[in-house]
Design an enzyme around this catalytic site. Sequence first.
Site, PDB file in Angstrom:
ATOM      1  N   GLU A   1       0.810  -1.213   0.000  1.00 33.04           N
ATOM      2  CA  GLU A   1       0.000   0.000   0.000  1.00 33.04           C
ATOM      3  C   GLU A   1       0.844   1.263   0.000  1.00 33.04           C
ATOM      4  O   GLU A   1       0.486   2.262  -0.641  1.00 33.04           O
ATOM      5  CB  GLU A   1      -0.934   0.017   1.225  1.00 33.04           C
TER       6      GLU A   1
ATOM      7  N   HIS B   1     -10.918  -4.968   8.998  1.00 33.27           N
ATOM      8  CA  HIS B   1     -11.756  -4.808   7.813  1.00 33.27           C
ATOM      9  C   HIS B   1     -13.001  -3.974   8.126  1.00 33.27           C
ATOM     10  O   HIS B   1     -13.917  -3.933   7.334  1.00 33.27           O
ATOM     11  CB  HIS B   1     -12.171  -6.171   7.261  1.00 33.27           C
TER      12      HIS B   1
HETATM   13  C1  LIG Z   1      -1.659  -4.852   4.366  1.00 33.85           C
HETATM   14  C2  LIG Z   1      -2.727  -5.634   3.717  1.00 33.85           C
HETATM   15  N1  LIG Z   1      -3.080  -5.350   2.462  1.00 33.85           N
HETATM   16  C3  LIG Z   1      -4.048  -6.045   1.843  1.00 33.85           C
HETATM   17  C4  LIG Z   1      -4.706  -7.045   2.489  1.00 33.85           C
HETATM   18  C5  LIG Z   1      -5.816  -7.839   1.794  1.00 33.85           C
HETATM   19  N2  LIG Z   1      -5.327  -9.190   1.496  1.00 33.85           N
HETATM   20  C6  LIG Z   1      -5.598 -10.218   2.323  1.00 33.85           C
HETATM   21  S1  LIG Z   1      -4.795 -11.624   1.884  1.00 33.85           S
HETATM   22  C7  LIG Z   1      -4.064 -10.871   0.557  1.00 33.85           C
HETATM   23  C8  LIG Z   1      -3.107 -11.662  -0.285  1.00 33.85           C
HETATM   24  C9  LIG Z   1      -1.998 -12.221   0.510  1.00 33.85           C
HETATM   25  O1  LIG Z   1      -1.174 -13.004  -0.285  1.00 33.85           O
HETATM   26  P1  LIG Z   1       0.062 -13.796   0.309  1.00 33.85           P
HETATM   27  O2  LIG Z   1       0.858 -12.929   1.202  1.00 33.85           O
HETATM   28  O3  LIG Z   1       0.759 -14.418  -0.833  1.00 33.85           O
HETATM   29  O4  LIG Z   1      -0.574 -14.917   1.238  1.00 33.85           O
HETATM   30  P2  LIG Z   1      -1.679 -16.003   0.878  1.00 33.85           P
HETATM   31  O5  LIG Z   1      -3.011 -15.344   1.076  1.00 33.85           O
HETATM   32  O6  LIG Z   1      -1.469 -16.446  -0.517  1.00 33.85           O
HETATM   33  O7  LIG Z   1      -1.494 -17.086   1.869  1.00 33.85           O
HETATM   34  C10 LIG Z   1      -4.479  -9.539   0.471  1.00 33.85           C
HETATM   35  C11 LIG Z   1      -4.091  -8.603  -0.590  1.00 33.85           C
HETATM   36  C12 LIG Z   1      -4.334  -7.295   3.821  1.00 33.85           C
HETATM   37  N3  LIG Z   1      -4.948  -8.241   4.562  1.00 33.85           N
HETATM   38  N4  LIG Z   1      -3.350  -6.585   4.416  1.00 33.85           N
END
Ligand SMILES: Cc1ncc(C[n+]2csc(CCOP(=O)(O)OP(=O)(O)O)c2C)c(N)n1
Lengths: 327, 394
Positions: A60, A129
């Site tokens: 972000e 959220h």
């Molecule tokens: C700082 C932040 N930005 C956006 C989100 C929304 N979000 C939740 S899970 C996710 C993807 C995460 O991907 P990764 O780190 O590869 O882990 P995975 O979910 O694949 O286990 C996003 C963008 C969040 N929870 N926190």
Amino acid sequence: MAQCTMVEALNLALDQNMAADNDVVVMGEDIGVNGGVFRVTKGLRDKYGELRVLDTPLAENAIIGTAVGMAIYGLKPVAEIQFSGFTMQAFDQIEQNMARLRNRSRGRYTVGMVLRAPYGGGIRAVEHHSESREAYWAHTPGLKCVIPSGPRNARALLHAAINDPDPVVFYEPKAVYRAFREDVPEEPEPIEIGKAEVVREGSDVTMIAYGAMMRPAREAVDDLADLHNVDVELIDLLSISPMDTQTLAESVRKTGRCVVVHEGPRTCGIAAEIIARLNEHAFEFLCAPIRRVTGYDIHFPYFQVEQHYLPDADTIIEAVQETVAWE
Amino acid sequence: MTTTSKSRSRKPGPVEMTAPLDSDGDAGSTARTMGQDKIDLGSVTDLSILDANGTVDNALDPKLPAAELKRIHRAMVMTRKLDERMLRMQRQGEMGTFAPGLGQEATQIGQVYPLTKDDWYSPSYRSFGAQLWRGWTIDGLMLLWDGYFEGFTIPDGINDLPFSIVIGSHVGPAVGVAMGMRSRGDNNVMLVNYGDGASSQGIVAEAMNFAAVYKAPCVFVCENNGWAISVPSENQAGVRELVRRGPAYGIESIRVDGNDILAMIVATQRAVEHARAGKGPYYIEAQTYRMSLHTTADDPKVYRDETQVKQWEAKCPIARFETYLATKGVLSEADCERIGQECEQEILASREVFRERARANPREVFDYMFDELPAELLEQKEEYLRKLERKGLE
Ligand SMILES: Cc1ncc(C[n+]2csc(CCOP(=O)(O)OP(=O)(O)O)c2C)c(N)n1
């Protein structure tokens, strides 16, 4: 005129502005191929391509930092932060650059960009959220902050925000995203950032709310009229910063009483600022202390109990009755 | 993603494995290599011990005792069964939004297997297999994902952090805990788990640097499941091999087939020993695949080709482990069948406990804000309790 949800209305505003101006770009996490987790940017990638619809890495602070740079270069970026809880990750770039570059460059560069983010509780979501922290942006010099309450004003405000020469934080009440439909005209409606709207005239007491809280506020206003014979003047704030002090003060000068509603934490919240301004501009007309119905100074609770945290119509009605009864 | 890495991958011998991607002594030579046309990838080490067909590399097999193998197998099956059950519960309206971990069972169990109770674990939100291994209860996890704050109660006797939904943000405190271990001269290790998406966050980069500077006993497990919601890992970072992030900070690193439970255990064991021995942090990229939804609110059909999922089905971490166990005579097919049923029974029993415990407690929302509530917050709490009373809730 089309009957739109808020999601569709926002999509319309983005689509029309991208069609009209090649400099409008949208960027954020999962907004391209996926069309955004709430589908606000649905279809834009296919229409405008990957250079104007940027699926960004998960960062972000870089989303906002680079959007600022694009804006300085002359583009009109609309950056989506997936949930407003994650604007905290971008606090650095919002405060250091988005809010300051115009001033730091003595007006040579401007940051005409929009930070869009869904905010607020009530959708049974996990931690981070459901926050409502618009007060941060009102407290940050150099930023504007607006919050629509329904599809029609959402479209109009987003159109205004995209075309504003200064940075606008645009908070979208996610609890309203698909809650109801409204007629939204094909042609963009002019709306001025910084103006509140009197949505119902009344004589006994002024009620000021915004965003998702307009729904319990309206419910309370209807009940107060039908069951308690209280005639409320209801104002939708729409613009958190700058704030339409004049409209608020005029109303309170008329009614002499006021209740402010928001779901964010109480201390240093938007209600605190409104009350301070009314103190400055309508003190001699007040017949009762101004009341605020707000969230509490705690972290937003887990979703099984979130409904107790959020202001509801009953709590608002009670506050209004106490205000009206004050002698 | 994997096809490119596959062609470069080299299987290390057991000796070589003890010094993958050494950063300390090589800082100078890395700098020299950088100046040349091509960056030397020679030291990138991939670890794979049990391949997708269940064939084991005998030289690398850790040869765990049968009882341990059974314990590990059961935990992997339990992880999968719980995942399936929670998904069904969610679809029937009995569970909130949650993040399924289907296909990541080996990464999950392998990363916590080498930890002792005194070590610390900082999970991701998709780590419930690892959390179960560490001592979190099934009913507790169900409570948590169904929106009951009580589910966040950290079980007695373990040092685990609650996961943070904010991607990557937990890596800062995790490194801080490890720095604390170093300050106190304790012999413990912190292991922190996060995704490929998280690796793009500033705090992750900054915390890795701190860990390296302070030689903090921290093991980073970057669980690369190919996706961050709709963003494939090849669009997440300019560098294909996320493992290269480690050496860039001066951290010893290894890339592991995350669907290979033996490789996960061996690599994590080595990483934990390294950290425990005072040699500083260690970084593991575990390559796996998110077989299921990002969360129950997600629809992957919008953004991903299901043929890729099919390809990964053939790399199932549980199936290959069961082939290995059968070959070793540790568990037969019938045993595995029975274990699956036992896990299912245990989950259903826990679901009953969950159902009994699933009582919202709206009164407690102020209770964990401060050691002592300041007067103004006490006032707000009283106001809130009056609101509950009015609603007929005690
Ligand atoms: C700082 C932040 N930005 C956006 C989100 C929304 N979000 C939740 S899970 C996710 C993807 C995460 O991907 P990764 O780190 O590869 O882990 P995975 O979910 O694949 O286990 C996003 C963008 C969040 N929870 N926190």
